[in-house]
Structures are given as C-alpha cells and as structure tokens.
Design a protein around this motif. Structure first.
Motif, PDB file in Angstrom:
ATOM      1  N   GLY A 254       0.864  -1.167   0.000  1.00  0.00           N
ATOM      2  CA  GLY A 254       0.000   0.000   0.000  1.00  0.00           C
ATOM      3  C   GLY A 254       0.904   1.221   0.000  1.00  0.00           C
ATOM      4  N   ASP A 255       0.494   2.293  -0.656  1.00  0.00           N
ATOM      5  CA  ASP A 255       1.304   3.515  -0.651  1.00  0.00           C
ATOM      6  C   ASP A 255       0.373   4.710  -0.826  1.00  0.00           C
ATOM      7  N   ASN A 256       0.989   5.874  -1.122  1.00  0.00           N
ATOM      8  CA  ASN A 256       0.196   7.106  -1.253  1.00  0.00           C
ATOM      9  C   ASN A 256      -0.845   7.018  -2.356  1.00  0.00           C
ATOM     10  N   PHE A 257      -0.546   6.203  -3.362  1.00  0.00           N
ATOM     11  CA  PHE A 257      -1.442   6.161  -4.520  1.00  0.00           C
ATOM     12  C   PHE A 257      -2.619   5.233  -4.281  1.00  0.00           C
ATOM     13  N   ALA A 258      -2.372   4.134  -3.584  1.00  0.00           N
ATOM     14  CA  ALA A 258      -3.422   3.131  -3.394  1.00  0.00           C
ATOM     15  C   ALA A 258      -3.088   2.323  -2.145  1.00  0.00           C
ATOM     16  N   SER A 259      -4.047   2.280  -1.227  1.00  0.00           N
ATOM     17  CA  SER A 259      -3.812   1.520   0.007  1.00  0.00           C
ATOM     18  C   SER A 259      -3.789   0.029  -0.321  1.00  0.00           C
ATOM     19  N   GLU A 260      -3.291  -0.766   0.628  1.00  0.00           N
ATOM     20  CA  GLU A 260      -3.280  -2.218   0.413  1.00  0.00           C
ATOM     21  C   GLU A 260      -4.700  -2.729   0.186  1.00  0.00           C
ATOM     22  N   GLU A 261      -5.642  -2.229   0.964  1.00  0.00           N
ATOM     23  CA  GLU A 261      -7.032  -2.684   0.846  1.00  0.00           C
ATOM     24  C   GLU A 261      -7.587  -2.382  -0.553  1.00  0.00           C
ATOM     25  N   TYR A 262      -7.277  -1.180  -1.045  1.00  0.00           N
ATOM     26  CA  TYR A 262      -7.772  -0.786  -2.372  1.00  0.00           C
ATOM     27  C   TYR A 262      -7.128  -1.632  -3.470  1.00  0.00           C
ATOM     28  N   ARG A 263      -5.810  -1.890  -3.334  1.00  0.00           N
ATOM     29  CA  ARG A 263      -5.122  -2.732  -4.329  1.00  0.00           C
ATOM     30  C   ARG A 263      -5.722  -4.132  -4.354  1.00  0.00           C
ATOM     31  N   ARG A 264      -5.987  -4.679  -3.173  1.00  0.00           N
ATOM     32  CA  ARG A 264      -6.587  -6.027  -3.106  1.00  0.00           C
ATOM     33  C   ARG A 264      -7.950  -6.028  -3.805  1.00  0.00           C
ATOM     34  N   HIS A 265      -8.726  -4.976  -3.553  1.00  0.00           N
ATOM     35  CA  HIS A 265     -10.043  -4.859  -4.196  1.00  0.00           C
ATOM     36  C   HIS A 265      -9.872  -4.795  -5.725  1.00  0.00           C
ATOM     37  N   LEU A 266      -8.949  -3.914  -6.158  1.00  0.00           N
ATOM     38  CA  LEU A 266      -8.727  -3.755  -7.603  1.00  0.00           C
ATOM     39  C   LEU A 266      -8.257  -5.061  -8.242  1.00  0.00           C
ATOM     40  N   ALA A 267      -7.404  -5.783  -7.535  1.00  0.00           N
ATOM     41  CA  ALA A 267      -6.870  -7.035  -8.090  1.00  0.00           C
ATOM     42  C   ALA A 267      -8.019  -7.985  -8.421  1.00  0.00           C
ATOM     43  N   LYS A 268      -9.005  -8.047  -7.548  1.00  0.00           N
ATOM     44  CA  LYS A 268     -10.140  -8.957  -7.780  1.00  0.00           C
ATOM     45  C   LYS A 268     -11.000  -8.445  -8.944  1.00  0.00           C
ATOM     46  N   VAL A 269     -11.185  -7.136  -9.005  1.00  0.00           N
ATOM     47  CA  VAL A 269     -11.977  -6.556 -10.105  1.00  0.00           C
ATOM     48  C   VAL A 269     -11.279  -6.835 -11.445  1.00  0.00           C
ATOM     49  N   TYR A 270      -9.948  -6.651 -11.466  1.00  0.00           N
ATOM     50  CA  TYR A 270      -9.226  -6.833 -12.737  1.00  0.00           C
ATOM     51  C   TYR A 270      -9.080  -8.311 -13.099  1.00  0.00           C
ATOM     52  N   LEU A 271      -9.023  -9.181 -12.087  1.00  0.00           N
ATOM     53  CA  LEU A 271      -9.043 -10.619 -12.381  1.00  0.00           C
ATOM     54  C   LEU A 271     -10.370 -10.982 -13.046  1.00  0.00           C
ATOM     55  N   LYS A 272     -11.465 -10.484 -12.509  1.00  0.00           N
ATOM     56  CA  LYS A 272     -12.779 -10.810 -13.078  1.00  0.00           C
ATOM     57  C   LYS A 272     -12.851 -10.325 -14.529  1.00  0.00           C
ATOM     58  N   ARG A 273     -12.361  -9.131 -14.773  1.00  0.00           N
ATOM     59  CA  ARG A 273     -12.398  -8.601 -16.142  1.00  0.00           C
ATOM     60  C   ARG A 273     -11.535  -9.444 -17.083  1.00  0.00           C
ATOM     61  N   ALA A 274     -10.378  -9.861 -16.584  1.00  0.00           N
ATOM     62  CA  ALA A 274      -9.492 -10.678 -17.432  1.00  0.00           C
ATOM     63  C   ALA A 274     -10.128 -12.036 -17.711  1.00  0.00           C
ATOM     64  N   LEU A 275     -10.782 -12.627 -16.699  1.00  0.00           N
ATOM     65  CA  LEU A 275     -11.447 -13.919 -16.917  1.00  0.00           C
ATOM     66  C   LEU A 275     -12.602 -13.758 -17.907  1.00  0.00           C
ATOM     67  N   GLN A 276     -13.336 -12.664 -17.777  1.00  0.00           N
ATOM     68  CA  GLN A 276     -14.434 -12.431 -18.730  1.00  0.00           C
ATOM     69  C   GLN A 276     -13.890 -12.301 -20.147  1.00  0.00           C
ATOM     70  N   ALA A 277     -12.711 -11.675 -20.256  1.00  0.00           N
ATOM     71  CA  ALA A 277     -12.131 -11.480 -21.590  1.00  0.00           C
ATOM     72  C   ALA A 277     -11.707 -12.799 -22.238  1.00  0.00           C
TER      73      ALA A 277
END
Ligand code: FAD
Length: 279
Positions: A254-277
């Motif tokens: 986690g850093d100034n740009f994105a907290s660890e919690e937000y990165r974890r959330h994004l990782a799941k969102v982007y995994l779902k998008r990649a699987l859909q693709a």
C-alpha cells in the motif's frame, strides 16, 4: 537531478559485456529508463556503465523449436509492433501498448524490465502467466530460469551478480489459447497499480499472474485451481475471485497512490475482467 560521475563503455558483443561486467563495479545499460532514474536518486551508483543497446544478438523476436523467443534487448515498441506477438501472444501486444509513453516504449527493453523487477512493472506478470523461461549467461556458462523462480523480492531476482539476460522463451501456445492483460495504471507514470495477466489453454488450464499488488509479481495458484477445468461462467469466475490473493507467500503493498485494501479490491476486479475477456 544529475547522477554521480561514472565511466561509460559500449559493448558490441555479449562476450565483451560479460568481460566488462566481471571487471569491477559496473552495471549493464539497456534502455536506461529504470537505471538512470535510480542513479539520479542515488539508489544506484555504479562506477561504470556497459551499454548493451547495440548488441545485435540481443535483438529480435522469433519462433524457434516450439518457443517464441524474445531477445532481452528488444524494446517494448518492437514487441508491440511484432506480427508474431500479435498472432501468438496477444496479451504481450496489449501489455507493450500500455507501458509508459512512446519514449519509454521506444527505449525500454523487456530484459531491462525483468532484471530491474519493479513491483509495478508489467512484463513480470506476463512472463509468469505465459510459463516463460529466462535465459541468462555469465562467464561461467548459461542457464535458464523459470519465470516462477525468477522474482524473489522487491527489486530482486534470481539473477547472479555477473549474469546477463539473453532471451525470454515462451512455449508456443496451442491453437485455441486465449489471453488477456488488464491493468489499472498510475495516471502519471502508467506503471501498474494493479495488473492481471491470464492465459487460458484449450484443455481448461488457466494461468493467472498479478503485478503491482505485492512486493513482486506472482502466480496465483489458489485462483487458478478454483477455476481450472471449469466452464468459465459467473459461478466459476466468482470462485476464482474469492480464492484470489489467499495464502500467498508475498507481502502486499500500500502507498500514497493506493492503500493495500484498495489494491486487493482492484486485483479482484481486474481478475474478473481478465477472466471475462478469455471466457
Ligand atoms: C516515465 C516512465 C514510465 C514508465 N512506465 C512503465 C510502465 O507503465 N510499465 C512498466 O513496466 N515499466 C514502465 N517504465 C519502466 C520502463 O519500462 C523501463 O524501460 C524498464 O523497466 C527497464 O528497461 P530498460 O531497458 O530501460 O533497462 P535499464 O534501465 O537500462 O536497466 C534496468 C536494470 O536492468 C539491468 N539490465 C538491463 N538489461 C539487462 C540484461 N539484458 N541482463 C541483465 N540485466 C540487465 C540494468 O543493469 C539495470 O540494473 C517506465 C519508466 C519511466 C521512466
């Protein structure tokens, strides 16, 4: 900001580069787009640089003996513009197109990116998902390192002190393989805050790799197992998303740009998008 003083040597062959590397506190210079910024910040202070950007044997992309071979000095732009990559490894084409800006893509190389092992770099996720091996050479001989063994920590790799990456070899994917790379990028640098690379083979096997989320890029075996062999439908994708990031042997960031919690959330969102693709 300027760097401390350093000497400059230009190598025209790999042998010349290795000889220079063995001869003091030098560093290889490929595109310079990671090394020079880190020298300006005094994070790296080599006595001399060995410019390998003109070594012709480190350039190019070919299909050889069942592998797509990308030589280490190939630039991001050359990968982006390769017809072979577009046909056989379309997610490498996607990734190359979202690295930095035109200047970065024209100078930066895949070998430099892998050796630097920035936790937010794109190529680490791609080589992991593609089951790549990384060929390296030193004056003691050559060896191949599996991508899964290559990244060992924050900015650290399995590369030995005087080793040079010569090529990245990716098994030619069987017909019907589908790939995707989805990235949430930093709006200024375009480095990955989260990047997710997915490769789905015709037999149902799925490779999933993340970059940006943790101190180094990693394959997510839990997510892979949750979805492997299944029809890719809403239920199996949700199973993969739920399993993702669990039990990983890496420290999440986690850093100034994105907290660890937000990165974890994004990782799941982007995994779902990649699987859909790739579904
Ligand atoms: C503004 C900006 C934006 C960027 N955005 C992104 C982005 O969105 N995504 C991304 O992934 N990257 C990004 N980068 C990084 C960029 O892709 C770099 O080019 C890359 O990380 C390093 O490649 P290079 O060829 O420039 O390596 P260099 O900077 O020349 O070298 C980096 C390190 O690798 C070593 N090295 C180089 N070649 C070899 C070799 N063949 N064998 C062994 N060691 C070697 C060097 O000694 C050095 O330690 C960005 C950089 C900048 C400046």
């Amino acid at each position: 900001m300027i760097t401390v003083e350093f000497d400059y040597k230009k190598a025209t062959t790999v042998e010349e580069a290795l000889a220079a590397l063995a001869n003091g506190d030098g560093k290889l210079l490929a595109g310079g787009y990671s090394l020079v910024p880190s020298m300006k910040l005094r994070l790296s202070q080599p006595e001399f640089l060995i410019d390998i950007s003109s070594i012709s044997s480190l350039k190019g992309i070919q299909e050889e003996d069942g592998f797509i071979v990308i030589r280490a000095g190939t630039t991001h732009a050359e990968i982006l513009n390769s017809a072979l990559i577009q046909e056989k490894l379309p997610f490498f084409h996607t990734a190359a197109g979202v690295i930095g800006d035109v200047q970065v893509r024209n100078r930066g190389t895949i070998g430099g990116s892998l050796a630097h092992a920035d936790p937010a770099a794109d190529w680490p996720a791609l080589v992991l998902a593609a089951d790549a091996v990384i060929d390296v050479v030193s004056r003691n001989g050559s060896r191949s390192i599996s991508a899964t063994d290559f990244f060992t920590g924050l900015f650290s790799t399995a590369l030995g002190e005087n080793e040079l990456i010569t090529a990245i070899r990716i098994p030619v994917p069987p017909a019907g393989t589908r790939t995707a790379y989805m990235k949430f990028e930093h709006p200024a640098s375009r480095f990955a805050i989260v990047g997710c690379a997915v490769m789905r083979f015709p037999d149902g096997k799925i490779n999933i790799a993340f970059t940006g989320v943790a101190e180094y890029a990693f394959r997510d075996k839990g997510a892979e197992q949750a979805v492997a062999g299944n029809t890719l439908d809403a239920a199996s994708m949700d199973a993969a998303v739920n399993a993702a990031l669990q039990g990983q042997d890496v420290s999440f960031m986690g850093d100034n740009f994105a907290s660890e919690e937000y990165r974890r959330h994004l990782a799941k969102v982007y995994l779902k998008r990649a699987l859909q693709a790739v579904a």
